[in-house]
Design an enzyme around this catalytic site. Structure first.
Site, PDB file in Angstrom:
ATOM      1  N   HIS A  31       0.722  -1.343   0.008  1.00 19.64           N
ATOM      2  CA  HIS A  31       0.145   0.099   0.064  1.00 19.64           C
ATOM      3  C   HIS A  31       0.926   1.218   0.099  1.00 19.64           C
ATOM      4  O   HIS A  31       0.350   2.137  -0.697  1.00 19.64           O
ATOM      5  CB  HIS A  31      -1.049   0.077   1.105  1.00 19.64           C
ATOM      6  CG  HIS A  31      -2.158  -0.758   0.972  1.00 19.64           C
ATOM      7  ND1 HIS A  31      -3.062  -1.242   2.151  1.00 19.64           N
ATOM      8  CD2 HIS A  31      -2.705  -1.313  -0.070  1.00 19.64           C
ATOM      9  CE1 HIS A  31      -4.103  -1.787   1.678  1.00 19.64           C
ATOM     10  NE2 HIS A  31      -3.928  -2.042   0.278  1.00 19.64           N
TER      11      HIS A  31
ATOM     12  N   GLU B 164      -1.283 -17.773 -15.991  1.00 16.55           N
ATOM     13  CA  GLU B 164      -0.137 -17.282 -15.061  1.00 16.55           C
ATOM     14  C   GLU B 164       0.640 -18.696 -14.740  1.00 16.55           C
ATOM     15  O   GLU B 164       1.548 -18.562 -13.759  1.00 16.55           O
ATOM     16  CB  GLU B 164      -0.798 -16.665 -13.906  1.00 16.55           C
ATOM     17  CG  GLU B 164      -1.918 -17.474 -13.208  1.00 16.55           C
ATOM     18  CD  GLU B 164      -2.705 -16.507 -12.186  1.00 16.55           C
ATOM     19  OE1 GLU B 164      -2.067 -15.400 -11.667  1.00 16.55           O
ATOM     20  OE2 GLU B 164      -3.699 -16.822 -11.779  1.00 16.55           O
TER      21      GLU B 164
ATOM     22  N   ASP C 241       2.374 -13.562 -11.370  1.00 15.93           N
ATOM     23  CA  ASP C 241       2.580 -15.144 -11.079  1.00 15.93           C
ATOM     24  C   ASP C 241       3.297 -15.763 -12.220  1.00 15.93           C
ATOM     25  O   ASP C 241       4.162 -16.602 -11.977  1.00 15.93           O
ATOM     26  CB  ASP C 241       1.256 -15.858 -10.698  1.00 15.93           C
ATOM     27  CG  ASP C 241       0.850 -15.779  -9.297  1.00 15.93           C
ATOM     28  OD1 ASP C 241       1.587 -15.814  -8.396  1.00 15.93           O
ATOM     29  OD2 ASP C 241      -0.474 -15.294  -9.343  1.00 15.93           O
TER      30      ASP C 241
ATOM     31  N   CYS D  60      -3.189  -8.560 -17.314  1.00 13.85           N
ATOM     32  CA  CYS D  60      -3.705  -7.960 -16.102  1.00 13.85           C
ATOM     33  C   CYS D  60      -2.703  -8.038 -14.938  1.00 13.85           C
ATOM     34  O   CYS D  60      -3.030  -7.413 -13.978  1.00 13.85           O
ATOM     35  CB  CYS D  60      -5.006  -8.512 -15.832  1.00 13.85           C
ATOM     36  SG  CYS D  60      -4.781 -10.595 -15.339  1.00 13.85           S
TER      37      CYS D  60
HETATM   38  C1  PEP Z   1      -0.832 -11.852 -11.679  1.00 18.14           C
HETATM   39  O1  PEP Z   1      -0.510 -13.036 -10.980  1.00 18.14           O
HETATM   40  O2  PEP Z   1      -0.348 -11.496 -12.557  1.00 18.14           O
HETATM   41  C2  PEP Z   1      -2.423 -11.309 -11.378  1.00 18.14           C
HETATM   42  C3  PEP Z   1      -2.857 -10.558 -11.822  1.00 18.14           C
HETATM   43  O3  PEP Z   1      -2.869 -11.894 -10.249  1.00 18.14           O
HETATM   44  P1  PEP Z   1      -2.624 -11.558  -8.594  1.00 18.14           P
HETATM   45  O4  PEP Z   1      -1.348 -10.444  -8.693  1.00 18.14           O
HETATM   46  O5  PEP Z   1      -3.684 -11.102  -8.135  1.00 18.14           O
HETATM   47  O6  PEP Z   1      -1.850 -12.819  -8.202  1.00 18.14           O
HETATM   48 MG    MG Z   2      -1.903 -14.228 -10.018  1.00 17.78          MG
END
Ligand code: PEP
Ligand code: MG
Length: 583
Positions: A188, A428, A452, A499
Site C-alpha cells: 500500500h 499465469e 505469477d 492484467c
Molecule cells: C498476476 O498474477 O499477474 C495477477 C494479476 O494476479 P495476482 O497478482 O492477484 O496474483
Molecule cells: Mg496471480
C-alpha cells in the site's frame, strides 16, 4: 551505489531524513476499579483524535488530487471497528488494563493472526492494523506526527519500512523521494507513492547501514538506484534527470483521459485492476474492469461472505461500470492466502500448493456460492468470468463445467442470469502459457497474469524482495512467451489481455502492443503513462520494437531497446502533445 525496486517512478535529489520508528511507552500497570473510567475515557478521546488525524490526511490527499482516500477510509473503518472496540473496552473496564496496553494487545492480536500470511495483499492488512495501532498510541500519548527536517532543502525520507499514512504525511511536506529497506511494488505504501507522484525505491538491502541523516542523496526510481553523497557532477546530472522525469510525468498526465490509439489508428483497450466494490473515478475514462480481484471482498469480512452478500457486491460493481465489461476473477485464496476465519491446512510450498482454482474445485460449496452470486449479478451488466491459476485444459474443462452447472441450477430455479457471459482463463502458469493454442481453442477469452507467470517461469518468489532481480519482467524470455500467447489467441480470434503489473509498465506495454495485445489492465496510477506511449507510436514501430526485444541477446539489451524506444517516443513538445489536454 545502492540498488532496490523502483516502486514509484521519477528521480529525486535531497538530504536524507531518517524516520525513527515511533516507540510508544505503554504502561502495563493494573488499574483499580476507580481508575478504569478515566482509562476508558482516554481511549475514546484518543480514538476521536486519531479519527480527526485521518480525516485531515484524507483531505490533504484529496487536495493533491491523489485519490488514495480508500486506504485511509479503510483505516477509519479499522479504527471504528466495533468488535475491536468491545475487546479494548472490556480489557480496560473488566480486566483493569491501561488504555495503552488494551489498544496494543488487541491490535497486535488481530494483526498477528494475518501477518503470517505469505500473500502480500493479506499481509498489507496487518500493516494497516499496525498503522492504526500506532496512530492510536501516539494520540494516547498526546503526541503529534514527527516533522521533516527541511532546513537543508527537500528530503529523501528513509525508513526500515513505510506505512501508508507516513507516506501521506511526508508528501504534505517537502519530501522529494522515499526509500526503505522493506516493501515491494504491490504494498500500500507503494500505491500511495504512485498516487502522489513521489519517486520511491523499496527493498534496498544496505540502506540502514549506509544512509545517515543529513547526507545528500540521489534517488533514481527509473534505474532502481540510490546514490549517497554524490559528487557535484553527479548531483548536477541528477538534477537534469529529475527535471526531465517531472516534465515527463506532467506530460503523461495530459493523456489521463485520452483513448489509447496508436498514431496509425490501432485502438488498445485500457482497463482497471481493482478489488474494491467502490470503483475509482477512472472507470469513467477506461474500457472496463480488466481484473476484479474478488478475494478482497473475502478479506474485508470476518466470515465467508454468503451468496447474497457476494451478489450485492458484484452487482454494485457492474452497476458502476455502467455497461462496460467487468472481468470477475473467481476466488484466488489458498495455502498462502489464508483467511483468518477460514483455516486451511498448512503446506510447505504454498505458492505451489492448493490455491485459487485448485482450492475452489476441491471445495465445491465455496465455489458454488461464489459462482451462483456471480451468475445472478450477471443479469445487471456485462460480466465476464475468469478462473485463476488454470494449469491447462483439464483445469479449464472442470472449471467451465462446474460454472455452467451453476448457471443451469439457477435457470431451473427461475433466477435471471446474463445471457452472454464470456468464460475465460487466467494464464499465469507456464504450462498454460505453453499450451496457449489449445486453450485458445476452448476458452472465450484469457488474461495473462504476469506477476505469477514471472514467479513460476523464473522460480523466484514474488513476495521475496531479495529475489526480485531473478524474475525480470522485461526479460526477452518472458516476452517471447507473451508473443507466443498473443499469436495463439489471434489465430483463433479470441480476446487476450494482460492484467499483471507488466501491462501497466509503459515501457513493457509498448512491447506488448507490438506483440499483438489489444487490452491492458492496470492500476489507475499507470494509465496516463501507458496511454501516452501508445498514442505517440505507430503500430509498425511497436511491432519492430517487439521483434528487437524478443531477439535481444540478454536482459540488458532488451531493457536498452525498451528504454531507448520509450524515451524517443515520449519526447515532449513533439508529435502534437500540445493538442492533448486533460479535461
Ligand atoms: C498476476 O498474477 O499477474 C495477477 C494479476 O494476479 P495476482 O497478482 O492477484 O496474483
Ligand atoms: Mg496471480
Amino acid at each position: 551505489m545502492l540498488h532496490g525496486i523502483g516502486v514509484s517512478r521519477g528521480v529525486a535529489r535531497g538530504v536524507v531524513y531518517l524516520e525513527r520508528p515511533f516507540e510508544p511507552t505503554i504502561c502495563r500497570a493494573q488499574c483499580g476499579p476507580d481508575q478504569r473510567p478515566a482509562q476508558a475515557e482516554a481511549y475514546c478521546a484518543a480514538r476521536a483524535a486519531a479519527a480527526a488525524g485521518l480525516e485531515a490526511l484524507i483531505d490533504a490527499l484529496q487536495k493533491r488530487g491523489a485519490g488514495q482516500g480508500d486506504i485511509f477510509a479503510a483505516h477509519r473503518e479499522i479504527l471504528m471497528d466495533e468488535a475491536m472496540e468491545e475487546e479494548i473496552l472490556e480489557a480496560i473496564c473488566q480486566q483493569g488494563a491501561t488504555a495503552g496496553a488494551a489498544v496494543d494487545d488487541v491490535y497486535r492480536a488481530y494483526a498477528g493472526r494475518i501477518a503470517r500470511a505469505k500473500d502480500p495483499v493479506i499481509r498489507e492488512r496487518a500493516k494497516d492494523l499496525d498503522d492504526v495501532r500506532l496512530r492510536l498510541l501516539r494520540a494516547l500519548e498526546g503526541k503529534s506526527d514527527p516533522a521533516l527536517d527541511t532546513r537543508n532543502g527537500p528530503c529523501i525520507a528513509v525508513a526500515e519500512e513505510w506505512l501508508p499514512s507516513q507516506i501521506a504525511r511526508l508528501a504534505a511536506g517537502a519530501v522529494a523521494g522515499v526509500a526503505s529497506l522493506r516493501g515491494t511494488a504491490t504494498c500500500h505504501a507503494a500505491i500511495v507513492c504512485q498516487a502522489m507522484g513521489l519517486p520511491a525505491l523499496f527493498g534496498v538491502p544496505e540502506l540502514l547501514d549506509q544512509a545517515r541523516a543529513g547526507m545528500r542523496a540521489v534517488l533514481d526510481a527509473e534505474e532502481g538506484t540510490l546514490l549517497l553523497e554524490p559528487d557535484e557532477a553527479q548531483w548536477a546530472g541528477a538534477g537534469e534527470r529529475e527535471q526531465r522525469a517531472r516534465q515527463q510525468a506532467e506530460t503523461a498526465r495530459r493523456y489521463a483521459r485520452q483513448p489509447a490509439v496508436t498514431t496509425d489508428g490501432c485502438p488498445v483497450e485500457i482497463c482497471l485492476n481493482t478489488g474494491a466494490a467502490q470503483l475509482p473515478p477512472e472507470i469513467a475514462f477506461c474500457d472496463g474492469v480488466g481484473l476484479f480481484r474478488t478475494e478482497f471482498l473475502f478479506m474485508e469480512q470476518k466470515h465467508l461472505p454468503d451468496e447474497e452478500e457476494q451478489y450485492q457486491a458484484y452487482s454494485a460493481v457492474l452497476r458502476q461500470a455502467a455497461g462496460k465489461p467487468v472481468i470477475l476473477r473467481t476466488l484466488d485464496i489458498g495455502a498462502d492466502k489464508q483467511l483468518e476465519y477460514y483455516p486451511l491446512p498448512k503446506e510447505d510450498n504454498p505458492a505451489l500448493g492448493m490455491r485459487a482454482l485448485r482450492l475452489c474445485l476441491d471445495r465445491p460449496e465455496l465455489f458454488r456460492t461464489q459462482l451462483r452470486a456471480a451468475w445472478r449479478a450477471s443479469a445487471h451488466g456485462s460480466l465476464w468470468m475468469m478462473f485463476p491459476m488454470v494449469a491447462g485444459l483439464e483445469d479449464w474443462r472442470r472449471a467451465k463445467a462446474f460454472c455452467l452447472s451453476m448457471r443451469e441450477e439457477l435457470v431451473e430455479q427461475g433466477c435471471a442470469v446474463g445471457d452472454k457471459v464470456p468464460l475465460g482463463a487466467m494464464i499465469e502458469i507456464p504450462s498454460a502459457a505453453l499450451d496457449a493454442d489449445r486453450l485458445a481453442g476452448e476458452v472465450d477469452f484469457a488474461s495473462v497474469g504476469t506477476n505469477d507467470l514471472c514467479q513460476y517461469l523464473f522460480a523466484a518468489d514474488r513476495t521475496n524482495a531479495r529475489v526480485a532481480q531473478y524474475a525480470p519482467g522485461h526479460s526477452p524470455v518472458l516476452m517471447r512467451l507473451m508473443g507466443h500467447m498473443a499469436q495463439a489467441f489471434a489465430a483463433r480470434a479470441k480476446p487476450l489481455s494482460v492484467c499483471g503489473e507488466l501491462g501497466g509498465d509503459a515501457r513493457a506495454a509498448a512491447v506488448l502492443v507490438g506483440l499483438g495485445y489489444r487490452k491492458l489492465s492496470m492500476s489507475p496510477a499507470n494509465m496516463p503513462f501507458v496511454r501516452q506511449v501508445i498514442c505517440r507510436a505507430g503500430l509498425e514501430e511497436l511491432q519492430q520494437l517487439a521483434r528487437r526485444v524478443c531477439v535481444a541477446a540478454d536482459l540488458q539489451q532488451a531493457e536498452e531497446e525498451m528504454q531507448r524506444f520509450y524515451q524517443a517516443v515520449i519526447q515532449p513538445a513533439e508529435k502534437g502533445d500540445a493538442e492533448c489536454t486533460q479535461e
